[in-house]
Design a protein around this motif. Sequence first.
Motif, short mmCIF file in Angstrom:
data_model
loop_
_atom_site.label_atom_id
_atom_site.label_comp_id
_atom_site.label_asym_id
_atom_site.label_seq_id
_atom_site.Cartn_x
_atom_site.Cartn_y
_atom_site.Cartn_z
N THR A 35 38.49 45.84 48.34
CA THR A 35 38.10 44.81 49.30
C THR A 35 37.00 45.31 50.24
OG1 THR A 35 40.33 43.89 49.26
CG2 THR A 35 38.93 43.25 51.09
N ARG A 37 34.79 42.79 52.34
CA ARG A 37 34.35 41.44 52.68
C ARG A 37 33.01 41.49 53.41
NH1 ARG A 37 35.39 37.47 50.39
NH2 ARG A 37 35.94 36.01 52.06
N ASP A 90 29.55 42.76 48.16
CA ASP A 90 30.73 42.20 48.83
C ASP A 90 31.74 41.76 47.78
OD1 ASP A 90 28.98 39.97 48.11
OD2 ASP A 90 30.42 38.71 49.19
N PRO A 93 38.92 39.10 48.48
CA PRO A 93 40.03 39.97 48.86
C PRO A 93 40.72 40.56 47.63
CG PRO A 93 40.08 37.95 50.15
CD PRO A 93 39.04 37.75 49.08
N SER A 136 32.25 33.34 51.88
CA SER A 136 32.41 34.15 53.08
C SER A 136 33.37 33.49 54.06
CB SER A 136 31.05 34.33 53.76
OG SER A 136 30.60 33.08 54.27
N GLU A 137 33.64 34.20 55.16
CA GLU A 137 34.51 33.65 56.19
C GLU A 137 33.83 32.51 56.95
OE1 GLU A 137 37.49 34.62 56.05
OE2 GLU A 137 37.08 36.34 54.74
#
Length: 427
Positions: A35, A37, A90, A93, A136-137
Amino acid sequence: MNLPGTNTPLKVDRYQLQRDLDALAALTEPGKPWTRRSFTPMFLKGRDYLSKRFAEEGLSTSIDAAGNLIGRWQGMDASAPALMTGSHSDTVPSGGRFDGIAGILSGLAAIRAMREAGYTPKHSIDLVDFLAEEPSEWGLSCIGSRGMVGALAPDHLAMIGPDQERLDTAITRIGGDPARLGGKLHSDVAAFVEIHIEQGPVLEAEAIPLGVVSGIAGIARVRLRLEGEAGHAGTVPMNMRADAGMAMSRLLLSLRDAARSEAEKGRGHFTATIGVIKFEPNGANVVPGAAEAIVDIRAENDAAMDDYLAAIDTLAQNAATAEGCRVAATERLSRTFAVLCDQRLQGIIREAAEVHGLTTRPLASGAGHDAAFVARIAPAAMIFVPSKSGISHAPEEWTDTESIARAADVLALTLSTLDQKPLAPAA
């Protein structure tokens, strides 16, 4: 290209490739392999490793306005358009052991092999780690490649992520310059080739070492809502129910059958998946009064996608009517269009594979990739390598180093071929 003074095709250093794969994989969130991110401290550690490795292999490094890390092997002709390769570092998760990384590190291996063989390119060769290819977040994927081609809109940059940070602020934080976004950042790209793990089972099942990607599927998502009448599970007779759960079950089977039909029509890759479903009021002893689902549809052929989307309303109405229910919504949430890979580039890749004695097969990508956006500014193509058991986006994701190295061998020859004889303008 061949080794100097021989007819032996150039091969990349397997040992160094393995070292790079292992070193980058080790940079993972504790207890969450594998992971990194985007925008996180662990992602930046990965970027730092890549920057150092790029420099060690003689590449100049920079971060463009969209936050993409670029390593450049300067060519002899500064006015010539660059050749480009790369992918993303990237991860989702717990699922990035090879996804993305294979493309960056195979590109580095190819450049290393060419340099050590004494090759001097006419065109500059850019190796890119695209920012945030995975969702992405901030609710957006392919941030770096979107920005590179002028497809990051002001509403994208205003998206809010963790700790109420705006996306443009996050891009600035990792070295980008959102104030310079809006147009194409790179208008001088001659061709782009991306290596990626297949993320599916076909190559392994057919024992074929490389896939030459024919196109990247367009993606549509549709929200479906059917409404009936909630009731007591023990007191409403079976023949007197308006069970939205049963109506949705009928609809899901109809959607599957329609997708199978499209896939069998010979119009390319086609899938439909229902991964989100909910019943209301969601009680074990209550007949569902409403049901919602989201359908993910992917098609290599836009006409096939159009036909399927057009059929959804009828399928939903038929399923609802059969159970005494009604259709409350068939809402299209999103739609992107398919991207065909450049046929000339596909041919060069196939020829390079033949020189190395490797069998290839055409293969569509059902997953999205940065190549789909880069194709807006340059001819683009992709090389797939096998994924063990077709598993990806999971800790068990695995591709043998030799499989990645073979793709890197082909990439080195592809890049040298393009460098010596660039693609003619498309007809």
